[in-house]
Design a protein around this motif. Structure first.
Motif, short mmCIF file in Angstrom:
data_model
loop_
_atom_site.label_atom_id
_atom_site.label_comp_id
_atom_site.label_asym_id
_atom_site.label_seq_id
_atom_site.Cartn_x
_atom_site.Cartn_y
_atom_site.Cartn_z
N LYS A 154 0.84 -1.20 0.00
CA LYS A 154 0.00 0.00 0.00
C LYS A 154 0.88 1.25 0.00
O LYS A 154 1.80 1.39 0.81
CB LYS A 154 -0.91 0.01 1.22
N ILE A 177 0.64 5.14 0.53
CA ILE A 177 -0.28 6.09 1.16
C ILE A 177 0.12 7.53 0.83
O ILE A 177 1.30 7.89 0.86
CB ILE A 177 -0.31 5.88 2.68
N CYS A 178 -0.87 8.33 0.53
CA CYS A 178 -0.62 9.75 0.21
C CYS A 178 -0.40 10.53 1.51
O CYS A 178 -1.27 10.58 2.38
CB CYS A 178 -1.81 10.33 -0.55
N SER A 226 -4.88 5.87 -0.65
CA SER A 226 -3.78 5.00 -1.05
C SER A 226 -4.09 4.24 -2.33
O SER A 226 -5.25 4.08 -2.72
CB SER A 226 -3.45 4.01 0.07
N THR A 265 7.28 5.28 0.61
CA THR A 265 6.91 3.88 0.83
C THR A 265 8.13 2.96 0.73
O THR A 265 8.32 2.06 1.55
CB THR A 265 5.85 3.43 -0.19
#
Length: 332
Positions: free
Chosen positions: A75, A77-78, A97, A122
């Motif tokens: 994943k 994620i922003c 995400s 990430t």
């Protein structure tokens, strides 16, 4: 007879190296598997890579997947930092995400700057740690004139490269990670209700084109690394500093067409990326083309219109069938 053969060789060599465009920016054409150079012009002149930077971002991410640090389903994620990046963007909200495979497709197809930061955070835990990996990879690949200061290519005086160094990077992606070759051929990606079209119009206009990446900032002009394969023969062209999308396309097309026409001469006249003589830089730092490309400072309203026009020209593609989009969705 020997003299005649020598003269013919010199003529053929001069034909091979003849420039299709006079007074242009740096350019390089090479065969990626053996590294043979077909054409070189100012290959060691320092240049701002702009979004060609994302080739290194993808390369470092590919390494992390190969080494088992992350997977294609990890994943992404922003973060708040990602939302603050300038366009081009995917425009995710903080906390939204997508998976890493989707993020890499969006990175290459849309050239999304927010996604570049998301991938960096990430893969390495922070943007700063990822940038360190980018520079470590550059050193290992022999990119001796390249320094990376961010993962997206937005303007930064410390973000520099050369046509030769970008060729080394493109070659490494092609040779080390053939499993990702199809990712560079994608013309559109759908993320939830958004259809994102590729900036690389040569995927439509050039027969055999199969990658890789475009890049633009005002200081660098319009840049491209583009690969094409015909009859089992692959070439890569690097063109830097063109004044428009159209001129970039014309020059890259001419270079590749000439390369394919003269492909057999490589065994006689080609040299390698490492064997090509170092050419003196045209200056102490990268050329700054801002005024020539984007114009002198103007009133605020006019300046905004100019920037919008540039962004529109960068993403415009011929209105042809762009194949079925890759369908992907947000994981919230």
């Amino acid at each position: 007879m020997k003299l005649r053969r020598a003269c013919l060789g010199l003529v053929a060599g001069s034909m091979l190296m003849a420039s299709p465009a006079a007074s242009a920016g740096p350019a390089l054409v090479f065969e990626p598997y053996n590294g043979t150079i077909f054409y070189a012009e100012d290959p060691d002149t320092l240049w701002y890579p702009a979004s060609l930077t994302k080739l290194m971002t993808a390369y470092v991410a590919f390494q992390a997947i190969r080494d088992g640090e992350v997977t294609s389903e990890t994943k992404v994620i922003c973060s708040k930092k990602a939302t603050l990046q300038a366009p081009t963007k995917l425009w995710l909200k903080e906390g939204e995400s997508i998976n890493l495979d989707t993020a890499l497709k969006v990175l290459i197809v849309k050239s999304a700057n927010d996604v570049a930061v998301m991938v960096a955070e990430t893969v390495a835990g922070s943007e700063e740690a990822f940038i360190a990996r980018m520079n470590e990879a550059a050193k290992r690949l022999g990119m001796t004139n390249s320094t990376f200061a961010n993962p997206h290519g937005l303007p930064h005086d410390g973000q520099i490269s050369t046509a030769r160094d970008l060729a080394r990077l493109a070659r490494a992606i092609i040779i080390e990670f053939p499993e990702y070759a199809d990712m560079f051929t994608v013309r559109s990606v759908q993320v939830k209700d958004k259809v994102l079209r590729s900036h690389n119009g040569m995927l439509v206009t050039l027969p055999g084109a199969d990658g890789m990446k475009t890049g633009f900032i005002c200081d660098s002009g319009f840049n491209i690394v583009v690969s094409a394969t015909r009859e089992g023969r692959k070439l890569v062209a690097i063109v830097l500093g063109e004044p428009s999308v159209a001129s970039r396309r014309v020059r890259a097309t001419d270079l590749l067409e000439n390369g394919f026409k003269r492909y057999f001469w490589k065994s006689l006249f080609g040299t390698s990326l490492d064997g090509l003589a170092i050419q003196a830089s045209m200056g102490s730092g990268p050329a700054k083309l801002r005024e020539a490309i984007c114009g002198a400072p103007r009133p605020a309203g006019t300046k905004r219109r100019r920037r919008r026009a540039i962004r529109k020209s960068e993403i415009e593609l011929p209105r042809l069938d762009i194949n079925k989009p890759v369908i992907i969705a947000h994981a919230n």
